[in-house]
Design an enzyme around this catalytic site. Sequence first.
Site, mmCIF file in Angstrom:
data_model
loop_
_atom_site.group_PDB
_atom_site.id
_atom_site.type_symbol
_atom_site.label_atom_id
_atom_site.label_comp_id
_atom_site.label_asym_id
_atom_site.label_seq_id
_atom_site.Cartn_x
_atom_site.Cartn_y
_atom_site.Cartn_z
ATOM 1 N N LYS A 177 0.834 -1.206 0.000
ATOM 2 C CA LYS A 177 0.000 0.000 0.000
ATOM 3 C C LYS A 177 0.866 1.253 0.000
ATOM 4 O O LYS A 177 1.956 1.262 0.572
ATOM 5 C CB LYS A 177 -0.893 0.039 1.252
ATOM 6 C CG LYS A 177 -1.940 -1.047 1.330
ATOM 7 C CD LYS A 177 -2.817 -0.853 2.562
ATOM 8 C CE LYS A 177 -3.912 -1.906 2.591
ATOM 9 N NZ LYS A 177 -4.818 -1.700 3.732
ATOM 10 N N GLY A 183 -8.133 4.856 -0.251
ATOM 11 C CA GLY A 183 -9.087 4.700 -1.336
ATOM 12 C C GLY A 183 -8.593 3.820 -2.461
ATOM 13 O O GLY A 183 -9.159 3.817 -3.541
ATOM 14 N N GLY A 184 -7.525 3.051 -2.222
ATOM 15 C CA GLY A 184 -7.162 2.007 -3.177
ATOM 16 C C GLY A 184 -6.080 2.357 -4.178
ATOM 17 O O GLY A 184 -5.643 1.492 -4.919
ATOM 18 N N ARG A 311 -13.212 13.483 7.807
ATOM 19 C CA ARG A 311 -14.214 14.348 7.168
ATOM 20 C C ARG A 311 -15.617 13.797 7.404
ATOM 21 O O ARG A 311 -15.768 12.679 7.883
ATOM 22 C CB ARG A 311 -13.968 14.358 5.654
ATOM 23 C CG ARG A 311 -14.057 12.935 5.097
ATOM 24 C CD ARG A 311 -13.997 12.842 3.590
ATOM 25 N NE ARG A 311 -14.354 11.509 3.145
ATOM 26 C CZ ARG A 311 -13.524 10.476 3.066
ATOM 27 N NH1 ARG A 311 -12.259 10.612 3.409
ATOM 28 N NH2 ARG A 311 -13.965 9.299 2.657
ATOM 29 N N ARG A 357 -26.350 5.014 -3.708
ATOM 30 C CA ARG A 357 -25.781 6.175 -4.398
ATOM 31 C C ARG A 357 -26.256 6.143 -5.843
ATOM 32 O O ARG A 357 -26.002 5.177 -6.570
ATOM 33 C CB ARG A 357 -24.254 6.120 -4.361
ATOM 34 C CG ARG A 357 -23.676 6.146 -2.969
ATOM 35 C CD ARG A 357 -22.169 6.226 -3.057
ATOM 36 N NE ARG A 357 -21.566 6.175 -1.741
ATOM 37 C CZ ARG A 357 -20.306 6.547 -1.481
ATOM 38 N NH1 ARG A 357 -19.535 6.980 -2.473
ATOM 39 N NH2 ARG A 357 -19.818 6.480 -0.268
HETATM 40 C C1 MV4 Z 1 -6.800 -4.252 2.589
HETATM 41 C C2 MV4 Z 1 -7.537 -5.366 2.146
HETATM 42 C C3 MV4 Z 1 -7.183 -6.594 2.641
HETATM 43 N N1 MV4 Z 1 -6.142 -6.719 3.489
HETATM 44 N N2 MV4 Z 1 -5.780 -4.433 3.441
HETATM 45 C C4 MV4 Z 1 -8.932 -1.018 -0.173
HETATM 46 C C5 MV4 Z 1 -8.942 0.454 -0.048
HETATM 47 C C6 MV4 Z 1 -7.918 0.803 0.914
HETATM 48 N N3 MV4 Z 1 -8.446 1.756 1.831
HETATM 49 C C7 MV4 Z 1 -7.547 -0.455 1.608
HETATM 50 N N4 MV4 Z 1 -8.221 -1.522 0.926
HETATM 51 C C8 MV4 Z 1 -8.047 -2.806 1.299
HETATM 52 N N5 MV4 Z 1 -7.069 -3.027 2.179
HETATM 53 C C9 MV4 Z 1 -5.473 -5.635 3.860
HETATM 54 N N6 MV4 Z 1 -4.434 -5.777 4.703
HETATM 55 C C10 MV4 Z 1 -8.564 -5.164 1.265
HETATM 56 C C11 MV4 Z 1 -8.817 -3.889 0.810
HETATM 57 C C12 MV4 Z 1 -9.871 -3.781 -0.140
HETATM 58 C C13 MV4 Z 1 -11.069 -3.175 0.184
HETATM 59 C C14 MV4 Z 1 -11.298 -2.584 1.428
HETATM 60 C C15 MV4 Z 1 -12.483 -1.981 1.720
HETATM 61 C C16 MV4 Z 1 -13.484 -1.940 0.771
HETATM 62 C C17 MV4 Z 1 -13.275 -2.486 -0.462
HETATM 63 C C18 MV4 Z 1 -12.080 -3.112 -0.770
HETATM 64 C C19 MV4 Z 1 -11.908 -3.681 -2.026
HETATM 65 C C20 MV4 Z 1 -10.737 -4.287 -2.332
HETATM 66 C C21 MV4 Z 1 -9.707 -4.321 -1.398
#
Ligand code: MV4
Length: 482
Positions: A177, A183-184, A311, A357
């Site tokens: 990350k 937000g990805g 926010r 939404r």
């Molecule tokens: C993750 C995860 C699984 N394991 N971290 C997506 C957005 C970002 N804020 C962090 N995200 C994720 N982090 C770990 N360690 C899976 C996601 C993730 C996800 C998280 C929330 C809502 C939708 C998602 C879609 C794909 C991956």
Amino acid sequence: MDFRHWASDYGQKMKPETRKFKKILIANRGEIACRIIWTCKEMGIRTVAVHSDVDRDSLHVRYADEAACIGPAPSAQSYLNIPAIISTAEIFNVDAIHPGYGFLAESSKFAEICEACNIKFIGPPAKMIRLMGDKVEARRAMTEAGLPVLPGSPEPITSEDEGMRLAREIGFPVIVKASAGGGGRGMRIVRTEGELGKALETASTEAAAAFKDGSVYIERYLEAPRHIEIQVLADEYGECIHLGERECSIQRRHQKLLEEAPSPVLSPELRNQMGDAAVAACKKLGYASAGTVEFLLDKDNKFYFMEMNTRIQVEHAVTEMVTLADIVRNQIRIAEGEPLGFTQNDLLIVGHAIECRINAENPETFAPSPGKITAFNLPGGPGVRVDTYVYSGYSVPPFYDSMIAKVIVHARTRELAIARMKRALDAMVIEGIKTTIPLHLKIMDDPKFRAGDISTSFMEHFLTQNGAKVAKTQAGVVAPAT
Ligand code: MV4
């Protein structure tokens, strides 16, 4: 009568003529600008709207007491134009600025400039925004404040060797990350050792391009977790409470499509555990204002801190429905220096709320569909709320987020809320442009959704089964504009 759940009315005790804020500038557009103005009106606070050239006809401009054009359509020259916004605030002599969500809402620099100009920024202290914007620092601070986190690197990764050593220690799969991300954007899932080097490199390149900061870190990857977030409210005197959770697992490419409260799977015990943990952490950090602590929940119902949003969020309305709290009112009261005025025990969570939404998009391809709305009808009736800035004859501009409305329903149970959402969406008419209404109607009929059997992978499966005409991507690779 038990009036505990009218806790949101504590701010009403202060008469408009004795309010600290007489006038607020809303540094945003769209439905959230309207939403903020609605509460300001109820509080007896005057409002100043700012808008770009192409937003003159938006409802937020009409609702506000005063309005000023701050630049051309591109947001870099209007809604992100700090000098234009600050000078408008000075000219109109406002006491405070509400940033809404997106745009400048999580700019610590903007919050600092507001304070330097003696204009109250309606949000947390700038240092909290900065802390939570740095995902590595946020992880560290929240760990120290007692929140569980997934095993991961305590610092950004400086070499492939170091990354490999850490990843082996954590165990595969891992996720790379961006430290400045959220937000990805700048994320890579790594399932085997052989993929790590390239993932570190591409995530870092993507992060450098998107955030001007290429630093990345590694975390244990959770397969198909639920995304559950806790809404908190904290005042400037160290009081903090939570308003329960929102279930936000239904998203596509990190854009949420619908949210609900409460989560169909949280027991009261787990809700209290997650809520108390979030509150304790916010108190330790000295957080103030509304905020959201995001968690991932695994299949064993273990929760892990992911990020904190400093926010007001798009999906705040489902929390407002089940708590009767006005979160915007509380943000404003807190920024005025009022104490919270109620305790955790004053809050009840009643019934079930769902938000859909409504985006100006092709519901099959998700391609944007701006243009003129030729016919428009909003649903109403018991338990239905619509937050929107558009109307019949309005032209949706192509320059901004495609969300044009939120339909929020509230009913006694989840099943009744689904039935209510279906009849609301059935009654909603938007012609001239394509919208995501048909997609939401299909989701409402999906057996897994109806069973509450959802995770962050839900939409991938749903779209495959429903023969969607969209390109599939690895989760975490493609990210939205905001
Ligand atoms: C993750 C995860 C699984 N394991 N971290 C997506 C957005 C970002 N804020 C962090 N995200 C994720 N982090 C770990 N360690 C899976 C996601 C993730 C996800 C998280 C929330 C809502 C939708 C998602 C879609 C794909 C991956």
